[in-house]
Design an enzyme around this catalytic site. Structure first.
Site, PDB file in Angstrom:
ATOM      1  N   LYS A  69      46.279  21.057  -3.562  1.00 11.14           N
ATOM      2  CA  LYS A  69      45.797  21.701  -4.799  1.00 11.14           C
ATOM      3  C   LYS A  69      46.485  21.133  -6.035  1.00 11.14           C
ATOM      4  CE  LYS A  69      46.928  25.786  -3.344  1.00 11.14           C
ATOM      5  NZ  LYS A  69      47.243  25.525  -1.937  1.00 11.14           N
ATOM      6  N   ASP A  96      48.707  24.148   1.231  1.00  9.84           N
ATOM      7  CA  ASP A  96      49.010  22.719   1.363  1.00  9.84           C
ATOM      8  C   ASP A  96      47.755  21.851   1.428  1.00  9.84           C
ATOM      9  OD1 ASP A  96      51.717  23.523   1.593  1.00  9.84           O
ATOM     10  OD2 ASP A  96      51.373  23.927   3.715  1.00  9.84           O
ATOM     11  N   GLY A 149      54.509  24.983  -3.140  1.00  8.71           N
ATOM     12  CA  GLY A 149      55.132  23.713  -3.518  1.00  8.71           C
ATOM     13  C   GLY A 149      54.059  22.705  -3.813  1.00  8.71           C
ATOM     14  N   HIS A 150      54.078  22.144  -4.995  1.00  8.87           N
ATOM     15  CA  HIS A 150      53.090  21.142  -5.375  1.00  8.87           C
ATOM     16  C   HIS A 150      53.760  19.802  -5.532  1.00  8.87           C
ATOM     17  CE1 HIS A 150      50.205  24.266  -7.299  1.00  8.87           C
ATOM     18  NE2 HIS A 150      50.114  24.209  -6.005  1.00  8.87           N
ATOM     19  N   GLN A 159      49.127  28.927  -2.168  1.00 11.85           N
ATOM     20  CA  GLN A 159      48.807  29.197  -0.754  1.00 11.85           C
ATOM     21  C   GLN A 159      47.314  28.939  -0.509  1.00 11.85           C
ATOM     22  OE1 GLN A 159      50.862  32.060  -2.295  1.00 11.85           O
ATOM     23  NE2 GLN A 159      52.433  30.528  -1.924  1.00 11.85           N
TER      24      GLN A 159
HETATM   25  P1  IMP Z   1      55.894  33.917   2.627  1.00 15.16           P
HETATM   26  O1  IMP Z   1      54.814  33.643   1.645  1.00 15.16           O
HETATM   27  O2  IMP Z   1      57.162  33.144   2.363  1.00 15.16           O
HETATM   28  O3  IMP Z   1      56.133  35.386   2.808  1.00 15.16           O
HETATM   29  O4  IMP Z   1      55.394  33.383   4.051  1.00 15.16           O
HETATM   30  C1  IMP Z   1      54.267  33.960   4.725  1.00 15.16           C
HETATM   31  C2  IMP Z   1      53.417  32.889   5.401  1.00 15.16           C
HETATM   32  O5  IMP Z   1      52.769  32.125   4.405  1.00 15.16           O
HETATM   33  C3  IMP Z   1      54.204  31.891   6.256  1.00 15.16           C
HETATM   34  O6  IMP Z   1      53.399  31.502   7.348  1.00 15.16           O
HETATM   35  C4  IMP Z   1      54.407  30.722   5.322  1.00 15.16           C
HETATM   36  O7  IMP Z   1      54.615  29.505   6.011  1.00 15.16           O
HETATM   37  C5  IMP Z   1      53.076  30.736   4.583  1.00 15.16           C
HETATM   38  N1  IMP Z   1      53.154  30.146   3.225  1.00 15.16           N
HETATM   39  C6  IMP Z   1      53.660  30.686   2.116  1.00 15.16           C
HETATM   40  N2  IMP Z   1      53.516  29.867   1.062  1.00 15.16           N
HETATM   41  C7  IMP Z   1      52.882  28.788   1.524  1.00 15.16           C
HETATM   42  C8  IMP Z   1      52.413  27.591   0.884  1.00 15.16           C
HETATM   43  O8  IMP Z   1      52.533  27.385  -0.317  1.00 15.16           O
HETATM   44  N3  IMP Z   1      51.790  26.686   1.707  1.00 15.16           N
HETATM   45  C9  IMP Z   1      51.603  26.922   3.026  1.00 15.16           C
HETATM   46  N4  IMP Z   1      52.004  28.022   3.644  1.00 15.16           N
HETATM   47  C10 IMP Z   1      52.646  28.951   2.905  1.00 15.16           C
END
Ligand code: IMP
Length: 404
Positions: A16, A13, A40-41, A221
């Site tokens: 990017k 977040d 999510g962008h 991420q």
């Molecule tokens: P997962 O990727 O859904 O398995 O989640 C694992 C961890 O990564 C959690 O703490 C999510 O909130 C975090 N996470 C996954 N994708 C994102 C992203 O795009 N932005 C911020 N945090 C993310």
């Protein structure tokens, strides 16, 4: 041989999407290489907001290839929905290519992720089925697009994996699993729509490497969520460091010339896990409101804290960052003082450096237009990290960007 990688240096977040969109204008191919629709962008173009989870931000340009590389796990329902959403807004998806080697996220993965999150000691995932899909990939139980699209045996492969998942859901979690035949039929409907975009993207990478095509690899991420180098187990289930761009696409190492690290002027995190500079006071609320710090994917309120030189330094080293982009500079405007963690004490608590606040950014066309105290803050970070901050973003619109 002119590829560059764009990565988030914090916990995701970092903004990017906007920087990718900005740099995509100089690239011929934009490629996503890891993660899935957990990302999510948000893009603001000509006053209109676009939310993408899977499709690279290059899709906003008609003349570029936007590739979803083999390292991405794809929920076909999300991808179909995203393509339809773009088309409704007059954006053609003709430049989209999806690797036939992408692993699929099925309703079973989503059910497993959700079930796992109800257990004590869960980590706060996005419940999009990302972890279970990558687990299956590593366990050689996963389903790639080509496994379902190529010739016979697709249903048998799907059924075999689904039976395993059904057993775990029923017997371990006590949850009724999705119907195997129904979910397969639905997936095949989606694949029927997606098959025009699915191809061997590895070949596109070899060709691009040989021709010197300009590629922008778009990370999802952030470095601190990397499966190996992040705050394990509070991490995502893919590698988010720069090297993942190669594994997730098939592009050769020697072609990467530039690695842009994106960070926010403060820090946020969604989900559980350590966060040294986290704030729990009015300042946190103010930053959260002004910065719109609610997840694009899950709508969850993000945790907020000061920027952290210790974490950023590590992220810069892990990713081999060659230049930096700082986002959301506008969110800290108007604060009396701004803090940044410059180190840790013996109890591993942050030691802060304090900066005088700065006023609003009005009509900044160039770096010299920025408030003096903001420039001091930027130059301090640059000096500490030893990498130039070449892009400063101070709002969601393309024009609210300064390139130095
Ligand atoms: P997962 O990727 O859904 O398995 O989640 C694992 C961890 O990564 C959690 O703490 C999510 O909130 C975090 N996470 C996954 N994708 C994102 C992203 O795009 N932005 C911020 N945090 C993310």
């Amino acid at each position: 041989m002119s590829a560059s990688v764009l990565l988030g240096l914090q916990w995701g977040d970092e903004g990017k999407g906007k920087i990718t969109d900005y740099l995509a204008s100089q690239a011929e191919i934009v490629l996503r290489f890891q993660g899935g629709d957990n990302a999510g962008h948000t893009l603001l173009i000509d006053g209109k907001k676009y939310f993408n989870h899977l499709i690279p931000s290059g899709i906003m340009y008609d003349d570029k290839l936007s590739i979803i590389g083999n390292g991405v796990v794809v929920n076909p329902a999300t991808l179909v929905k995203e393509i339809a959403g773009l088309k409704e807004n007059g954006i053609s998806a003709k430049g989209l290519r999806v690797s036939e080697k992408c692993h699929l996220i099925t309703p079973f993965h989503i059910a497993l992720d959700g079930a796992n999150e109800m257990r004590k000691g869960s980590i706060g995932t996005t419940k999009k089925g990302i972890g279970p899909a990558y687990s299956d990939k590593a366990a050689r139980r996963g389903l790639r697009f080509l496994d379902l699209l190529d010739g016979d045996g697709g249903f048998q492969r799907y059924e075999s994996a689904a039976k395993y998942h059904s057993f775990v859901l029923k017997e371990y979690f006590g949850i009724e699993p999705p119907d195997i035949q129904d979910s397969y039929d639905k997936i095949m409907e989606y694949l029927n729509i997606l098959k025009t975009y699915i191809c061997n993207t590895e070949e596109l990478m070899f060709e691009a490497y040989e021709k010197g095509t300009k590629i922008l690899f778009e990370g999802a991420q952030g470095i601190l969520l990397d499966l190996d180098h992040g705050t394990y187990p509070f991490v995502t289930s893919s590698n988010t460091v720069s090297g993942a761009a190669l594994c997730g696409s098939g592009y050769p190492l020697g072609g990467v010339k530039k690695i842009t690290g994106v960070f926010k002027s403060y820090t946020t995190r969604v989900g559980d896990g350590p966060f040294a500079t986290e704030l729990f006071d009015d300042i946190s609320e103010a930053i959260c409101d002004k910065g719109g710090e609610y997840g694009t994917t899950t709508g969850r309120k993000r945790r907020v804290g000061w920027a952290d030189i210790v974490d950023l330094k590590r992220a810069v080293l892990l990713s081999g960052t060659t230049d930096l982009a700082m986002t959301k500079a506008d969110v800290l405007c108007g604060m009396e003082k701004v803090l940044i963690a410059e180190g840790r004490d013996s109890a591993n608590k942050p030691i802060y450096k304090e900066f005088e606040g700065w006023g609003e950014i009005i009509q900044a066309g160039k770096y010299s237009d920025l408030p003096e105290n903001l420039k001091k803050y930027i130059e301090y970070i640059e000096e500490q990290l030893g990498v130039p901050i070449n892009i400063i973003s101070y709002g969601p619109a393309r024009r609210q960007t300064i390139e130095r």
